[in-house]
Design a protein around this motif. Sequence first.
Motif, PDB file in Angstrom:
ATOM      1  N   GLY B  46     106.486  91.906 -46.762  1.00 22.38           N
ATOM      2  CA  GLY B  46     107.536  92.243 -47.716  1.00 22.38           C
ATOM      3  C   GLY B  46     107.845  93.727 -47.710  1.00 22.38           C
ATOM      4  N   THR B  73     106.770  84.567 -44.798  1.00 22.99           N
ATOM      5  CA  THR B  73     107.636  85.516 -45.483  1.00 22.99           C
ATOM      6  C   THR B  73     108.769  85.967 -44.575  1.00 22.99           C
ATOM      7  OG1 THR B  73     105.662  86.282 -46.588  1.00 22.99           O
ATOM      8  CG2 THR B  73     107.623  87.616 -46.865  1.00 22.99           C
ATOM      9  N   ALA B  76     111.493  83.453 -44.519  1.00 19.81           N
ATOM     10  CA  ALA B  76     112.251  83.457 -45.774  1.00 19.81           C
ATOM     11  C   ALA B  76     113.158  84.675 -45.855  1.00 19.81           C
ATOM     12  CB  ALA B  76     111.284  83.427 -46.954  1.00 19.81           C
ATOM     13  N   LEU B  77     112.628  85.817 -45.434  1.00 19.85           N
ATOM     14  CA  LEU B  77     113.404  87.053 -45.503  1.00 19.85           C
ATOM     15  C   LEU B  77     114.598  87.018 -44.542  1.00 19.85           C
ATOM     16  CD1 LEU B  77     110.739  89.881 -45.831  1.00 19.85           C
ATOM     17  CD2 LEU B  77     112.456  89.189 -47.491  1.00 19.85           C
ATOM     18  N   ALA B  80     117.181  85.090 -46.170  1.00 21.53           N
ATOM     19  CA  ALA B  80     117.693  85.821 -47.334  1.00 21.53           C
ATOM     20  C   ALA B  80     118.656  86.917 -46.894  1.00 21.53           C
ATOM     21  CB  ALA B  80     116.539  86.408 -48.126  1.00 21.53           C
ATOM     22  N   GLU B  81     118.347  87.518 -45.745  1.00 22.05           N
ATOM     23  CA  GLU B  81     119.196  88.591 -45.257  1.00 22.05           C
ATOM     24  C   GLU B  81     120.581  88.046 -44.912  1.00 22.05           C
ATOM     25  OE1 GLU B  81     117.121  90.814 -42.329  1.00 22.05           O
ATOM     26  OE2 GLU B  81     118.769  92.231 -42.034  1.00 22.05           O
ATOM     27  N   GLY B  84     121.660  85.811 -48.705  1.00 18.57           N
ATOM     28  CA  GLY B  84     121.391  86.306 -50.047  1.00 18.57           C
ATOM     29  C   GLY B  84     120.375  85.460 -50.774  1.00 18.57           C
ATOM     30  N   LEU B  85     120.482  85.466 -52.110  1.00 22.16           N
ATOM     31  CA  LEU B  85     119.456  84.820 -52.934  1.00 22.16           C
ATOM     32  C   LEU B  85     119.217  83.358 -52.576  1.00 22.16           C
ATOM     33  CD1 LEU B  85     119.651  86.142 -56.589  1.00 22.16           C
ATOM     34  CD2 LEU B  85     117.721  86.149 -55.009  1.00 22.16           C
ATOM     35  N   VAL B  88     116.827  82.607 -49.858  1.00 20.00           N
ATOM     36  CA  VAL B  88     115.378  82.577 -50.102  1.00 20.00           C
ATOM     37  C   VAL B  88     114.914  81.134 -50.195  1.00 20.00           C
ATOM     38  CG1 VAL B  88     113.547  83.250 -51.684  1.00 20.00           C
ATOM     39  CG2 VAL B  88     115.446  84.782 -51.290  1.00 20.00           C
ATOM     40  N   LEU B  89     115.691  80.353 -50.936  1.00 18.34           N
ATOM     41  CA  LEU B  89     115.322  78.939 -51.099  1.00 18.34           C
ATOM     42  C   LEU B  89     115.452  78.163 -49.798  1.00 18.34           C
ATOM     43  CD1 LEU B  89     116.570  77.385 -54.439  1.00 18.34           C
ATOM     44  CD2 LEU B  89     114.312  77.288 -53.402  1.00 18.34           C
ATOM     45  N   MET B  92     112.868  78.974 -47.280  1.00 16.73           N
ATOM     46  CA  MET B  92     111.550  78.401 -47.506  1.00 16.73           C
ATOM     47  C   MET B  92     111.374  77.071 -46.781  1.00 16.73           C
ATOM     48  SD  MET B  92     109.934  80.505 -48.997  1.00 16.73           S
ATOM     49  CE  MET B  92     108.454  79.547 -48.862  1.00 16.73           C
TER      50      MET B  92
ATOM     51  N   VAL D 130     102.923  79.772 -48.881  1.00 17.11           N
ATOM     52  CA  VAL D 130     104.318  79.435 -49.164  1.00 17.11           C
ATOM     53  C   VAL D 130     104.771  80.065 -50.484  1.00 17.11           C
ATOM     54  CG1 VAL D 130     105.877  77.548 -49.713  1.00 17.11           C
ATOM     55  CG2 VAL D 130     104.302  77.322 -47.812  1.00 17.11           C
ATOM     56  N   ALA D 133     105.168  83.771 -50.074  1.00 17.14           N
ATOM     57  CA  ALA D 133     106.343  84.056 -49.247  1.00 17.14           C
ATOM     58  C   ALA D 133     107.609  83.936 -50.092  1.00 17.14           C
ATOM     59  CB  ALA D 133     106.405  83.086 -48.069  1.00 17.14           C
ATOM     60  N   PHE D 134     107.649  82.900 -50.932  1.00 18.82           N
ATOM     61  CA  PHE D 134     108.817  82.704 -51.783  1.00 18.82           C
ATOM     62  C   PHE D 134     109.021  83.892 -52.716  1.00 18.82           C
ATOM     63  CE2 PHE D 134     110.593  81.166 -55.818  1.00 18.82           C
ATOM     64  CZ  PHE D 134     111.838  80.747 -55.370  1.00 18.82           C
ATOM     65  N   VAL D 136     107.713  86.956 -52.611  1.00 14.93           N
ATOM     66  CA  VAL D 136     107.955  88.224 -51.925  1.00 14.93           C
ATOM     67  C   VAL D 136     109.411  88.290 -51.471  1.00 14.93           C
ATOM     68  CG1 VAL D 136     107.470  89.519 -49.825  1.00 14.93           C
ATOM     69  CG2 VAL D 136     105.577  88.660 -51.212  1.00 14.93           C
ATOM     70  N   ALA D 137     109.888  87.178 -50.884  1.00 12.47           N
ATOM     71  CA  ALA D 137     111.277  87.168 -50.414  1.00 12.47           C
ATOM     72  C   ALA D 137     112.239  87.309 -51.587  1.00 12.47           C
ATOM     73  CB  ALA D 137     111.564  85.881 -49.646  1.00 12.47           C
ATOM     74  N   LEU D 138     111.920  86.643 -52.691  1.00 12.96           N
ATOM     75  CA  LEU D 138     112.780  86.703 -53.882  1.00 12.96           C
ATOM     76  C   LEU D 138     112.867  88.127 -54.406  1.00 12.96           C
ATOM     77  CD1 LEU D 138     114.296  84.694 -55.780  1.00 12.96           C
ATOM     78  CD2 LEU D 138     112.290  84.817 -57.250  1.00 12.96           C
ATOM     79  N   LYS D 140     112.133  90.921 -52.895  1.00  7.61           N
ATOM     80  CA  LYS D 140     112.769  91.855 -51.976  1.00  7.61           C
ATOM     81  C   LYS D 140     114.293  91.673 -51.990  1.00  7.61           C
ATOM     82  CE  LYS D 140     112.367  94.037 -47.571  1.00  7.61           C
ATOM     83  NZ  LYS D 140     111.527  94.301 -46.416  1.00  7.61           N
ATOM     84  N   THR D 141     114.739  90.422 -52.032  1.00 10.33           N
ATOM     85  CA  THR D 141     116.179  90.174 -52.053  1.00 10.33           C
ATOM     86  C   THR D 141     116.818  90.797 -53.293  1.00 10.33           C
ATOM     87  OG1 THR D 141     115.671  88.069 -51.018  1.00 10.33           O
ATOM     88  CG2 THR D 141     117.914  88.390 -51.755  1.00 10.33           C
ATOM     89  N   LYS D 145     119.587  93.753 -53.448  1.00  7.38           N
ATOM     90  CA  LYS D 145     120.850  93.590 -54.181  1.00  7.38           C
ATOM     91  C   LYS D 145     121.057  94.733 -55.166  1.00  7.38           C
ATOM     92  CE  LYS D 145     122.738  90.014 -52.634  1.00  7.38           C
ATOM     93  NZ  LYS D 145     122.294  88.736 -52.201  1.00  7.38           N
ATOM     94  N   TRP D 151     117.026  96.302 -46.113  1.00  5.73           N
ATOM     95  CA  TRP D 151     116.301  95.303 -45.321  1.00  5.73           C
ATOM     96  C   TRP D 151     115.373  95.942 -44.329  1.00  5.73           C
ATOM     97  CZ3 TRP D 151     115.865  90.818 -47.220  1.00  5.73           C
ATOM     98  CH2 TRP D 151     116.919  90.272 -47.979  1.00  5.73           C
TER      99      TRP D 151
END
Lengths: 335, 121, 130, 151
Positions: B46, B73, B76-77, B80-81, B84-85, B88-89, B92, D130, D133-134, D136-138, D140-141, D145, D151
């Motif tokens: 992260g 991660t 997921a990242l 997300a890049e 966006g938000l 992330v989902l 996953m 998991v 990861a969720f 951390v990604a959340l 960071k996003t 923003k 990034w």
Amino acid sequence: MVNAFGTIQFKEMPSIASTGVVVGPVEKESFFADSFDEILELENEKEESYEQANSRFIEKACTIAVQQGREQMENIDVFIGGDLINQLSPTNFAARKLAIPFLGVFSACASSMESLILGSLLLESGNAKSILAGASSHHPATERQFRYPIEYGAQKPGSAQWTVTAAGFALLQKHAKNAPIITHATIGRVVDGGQKNPLHMGAAMAPAARDTIERHLKNTNSSMADYDVIMTGDLGKIGLNILKEMFQDEDSGVILQDAGAQFYGENSFFNSGASGAGCSAAVFFSYMYDQLKNGVFSRVLLVATGALLSPLTFQQGETIPCIAHAIECRMEKRG
Amino acid sequence: MITSLITSFIVGGLICVIGQILMDGFKLTPAHTLSTLVVSGSILDGIGLYEPLIDFAGAGATIPITSFGNSLTHGALAEAEKHGLIGVLTGMFEVTSSGISAAILFGVIGAFIFQKRNTTY
Amino acid sequence: MKKILYISLVLLLLTACSNEREEAIYPAEEAPQLEEILNKQDTINGYRSVLNDEDILVAIDIKRMKRFNKEKIEKNLKKQLEEKFPDKEILVTGDLKVRWELEKVMDNQLNTEKLSETIEEIKSLSKEET
Amino acid sequence: MDQKQFDKIVDKQTPKAPLFVNMLKAFLVGGIICTVGQLITFFYIRFFPFTERTAANPTVATMVFIAMILTGTGLYKKISQFGGAGSAVPVTGFGNAVISASIEHKSEGYVLGIGGNMFKLAGSVIVFGVLSAFFVALIKTILVKMGVVSW
């Protein structure tokens, strides 16, 4: 007759007519290996589950005990036994095959002495003539229930103990010739020393052993020096040292011994020593029994200790309650 | 080549030493230790430190279980890049780890092949 | 146990010192400008470069202790090269695979057609990210 | 005897884990496992179309395969008793946890035994991998923003 402190005196002098001890291949290493009746080469036969294997050990030990007592299986009145597996399934399944009236008992590794006490009481009351009593444990079966899968690599600390693969059963009869008699028994109280580490059973069980030994000595008006040996079941090397230090008795250093601590000798692979219901049963019914019979010892106190935990309770953060049952055996030359 | 082997030895070894400290010093069970390391791997990714570590140490960083948190991660990242938000989902559910698939596959194969044997000592 | 540690330490020192700078551009005579830029880099132990009319592929051997910044070094060099060669597509990477592939190209002395094919292959390889 | 006295005795009699020696062993075993991994990585880069990044996947799979052999033959347990975290932390340790559980529970059948118990030990690693990861990604996003980091 049970007095206020839980010590029973047997007037009818139930005796241990014969014993049968069957152990697994690892136990070849044991200090007591020469005394065991049979050492099996296979811990579990092909396609056999660990629990089935445990049952097979029990059946074999019972058969040997009955044979050596020159009895027939159908003449046995009651079969009392216990092991460490959920719902005592190995002993239950062995009882299915033996087809003898059956009482299953559980006080973890103290089951061996618990079944012996119950058997003696049945003899004492005159309701039975021949009783099979004992306990067993099976290393892989126990390990998978209480700890990790067998092949999982987890580093064991120096305080860890090795559950033995063994079944020990004794044939109890009234006035058997040339056999050690059971004179007293002390039923243990559940004692909790506040220990939480399931890989350090010796420390958890030591207070229970101390409680039972102390009460037994007090109730029988004796001191440690009156006994040839006071042998605990499976405290292990560290647990035995803790027990000795708790007594701070000058006699305790020599007279207090532990089956688990001696079981594998100095082999450091087994860390603190052996444990399991089969450990106390195997040693008491082979080595100690032989020593009594041969007149090396004339008065001994056998104290089996058990940790009453389950994988659930220690994961829930509970402390480990423990129990110890004691039986006093004597060998007297009787006409 | 040889320097790569040595760096992976040292870095991989050091990560294991951290694990040993968690186990012996902080009295964690193996499961707790591994979970802690996985979470640290994920956090390190992260803040953008784990990928450079892989560049530096190669297998010394990809073989320890920390890389498992990193790869999850990272997946997921990456999503997300792009999205966006919501990424992330969706990210996953897209991330995979060869470690898990390999463990499942070889776990079943292992159970097929290997019989129970006597306990060794 | 300690012996192994000592030996590995000694090995580490030896190998760290004995790395020779390996430099090669194929086809050799093509790009003096490229050589000039690459030789200036002090973060690398050496490089392999293959180029044709459209592409420049550079595989750099980044110094061990600088490998933490691999991505930055790659980007940085790529920028420098892009300034010098605005009409060419440029790939700069510290990846071992690409380096080995470029070595193969050089060893086999590939000619133009085969060369551009191989270059395309290498480019697609390095695009794959996990 | 009160609790304090007893705890003191237990403390005195219990051997301390030799932290330094264990750390050294973990370093050695973990280092060797990772070096083997690096060799396998080189192998995949050399003979297959994998780059340094993409070679990590087949390497991990191969390491788990090796873990299967070592687990099934009973060697992994011995390595672990010596190496401690050195053999638990690499992915081979994860493989060992899964494979040992599935060999163990074969007796309860393939669906409930192997399928149900395979991740008995290793499951927590996946769960927390998991989950973290969720989050951390959340985080960071959200930070990106908000313009706090990029990034």
